[in-house]
Design an enzyme around this catalytic site. Structure first.
Site, mmCIF file in Angstrom:
data_model
loop_
_atom_site.group_PDB
_atom_site.id
_atom_site.type_symbol
_atom_site.label_atom_id
_atom_site.label_comp_id
_atom_site.label_asym_id
_atom_site.label_seq_id
_atom_site.Cartn_x
_atom_site.Cartn_y
_atom_site.Cartn_z
ATOM 1 N N ILE A 122 0.906 -1.145 0.000
ATOM 2 C CA ILE A 122 0.000 0.000 0.000
ATOM 3 C C ILE A 122 0.947 1.196 0.000
ATOM 4 O O ILE A 122 1.533 1.534 1.023
ATOM 5 C CB ILE A 122 -0.940 0.007 1.227
ATOM 6 C CG1 ILE A 122 -1.846 -1.231 1.210
ATOM 7 C CG2 ILE A 122 -1.777 1.290 1.234
ATOM 8 C CD1 ILE A 122 -2.793 -1.337 2.399
ATOM 9 N N PRO A 123 1.156 1.805 -1.170
ATOM 10 C CA PRO A 123 2.303 2.686 -1.388
ATOM 11 C C PRO A 123 2.197 4.099 -0.819
ATOM 12 O O PRO A 123 2.183 5.092 -1.557
ATOM 13 C CB PRO A 123 2.419 2.706 -2.911
ATOM 14 C CG PRO A 123 1.006 2.569 -3.377
ATOM 15 C CD PRO A 123 0.360 1.632 -2.387
ATOM 16 N N CYS A 124 2.183 4.216 0.501
ATOM 17 C CA CYS A 124 2.130 5.542 1.118
ATOM 18 C C CYS A 124 3.417 6.331 0.854
ATOM 19 O O CYS A 124 3.420 7.550 0.979
ATOM 20 C CB CYS A 124 1.839 5.437 2.607
ATOM 21 S SG CYS A 124 3.022 4.467 3.540
ATOM 22 N N HIS A 125 4.478 5.641 0.440
ATOM 23 C CA HIS A 125 5.725 6.350 0.122
ATOM 24 C C HIS A 125 5.570 7.234 -1.112
ATOM 25 O O HIS A 125 6.392 8.103 -1.350
ATOM 26 C CB HIS A 125 6.885 5.350 -0.070
ATOM 27 C CG HIS A 125 6.702 4.401 -1.207
ATOM 28 N ND1 HIS A 125 5.955 3.231 -1.101
ATOM 29 C CD2 HIS A 125 7.154 4.439 -2.490
ATOM 30 C CE1 HIS A 125 5.977 2.595 -2.257
ATOM 31 N NE2 HIS A 125 6.695 3.310 -3.118
#
Length: 160
Positions: A122-125
């Site tokens: 889950i690409p919060c970056h």
């Protein structure tokens, strides 16, 4: 339901992966841990390790895993929208708030991003400041920078 834990040694640190037959519950960076030798019996955890290998070896741009993060209804909504931020793209916290239909929720969106229990997948970056600055990442800003450079194909070499 039995939850299992396994570990993955990535180029930017050890990831602790937890999940059960309902899906992956968390993928979090852990420091200073000896990785146990046991293999997981949960198919989705094995699949997660394989897909992380492919991601870090530049063979995967999108994950295909059953996810089961635990959080509030709002957090779930934010995390579900994060999955729509494509590989090698970024979105600001303001853009993320607009996508969720409430520009005034920018701080709440930032807080929910910070509580994302499934790093990388889950690409919060991929969420940055409105000016493009790298703000906030539970795994550390240096990891956020590394992940964004990895996805852009432009990794910087350290001189010292």
């Amino acid at each position: 339901m039995i939850t299992e834990t396994t570990y993955y040694k990535s180029p930017i640190g050890i990831l602790e992966i937890k999940g059960d037959n309902e899906g992956i519950q968390s993928v979090l960076f852990v420091d200073d841990i000896a990785i146990p030798k046991e293999k997981t019996s949960i198919k989705e955890l094995t699949k997660c390790i394989l897909q992380l290998d492919e991601y870090f070896s530049e063979k995967r741009k999108k994950f295909d895993l059953k996810l089961n993060p635990q959080g509030t209804v709002f957090q779930q909504k934010v995390w579900n929208e994060l999955i729509n931020v494509s590989f090698n793209t970024t979105r600001s916290y303001l853009q993320q708030s607009k996508k969720l239909g409430d520009v005034k929720a920018i701080r709440a969106v930032g807080t929910a991003n910070g509580k994302n229990p499934i790093s990388i997948i889950i690409p919060c970056h991929r969420i940055v400041g409105s000016d493009g600055s790298l703000t906030g990442y539970a795994g550390g800003i240096w990891r956020k920078k590394w992940l964004l450079e990895h996805e852009s194909g432009c990794k910087q070499q350290r001189l010292f």
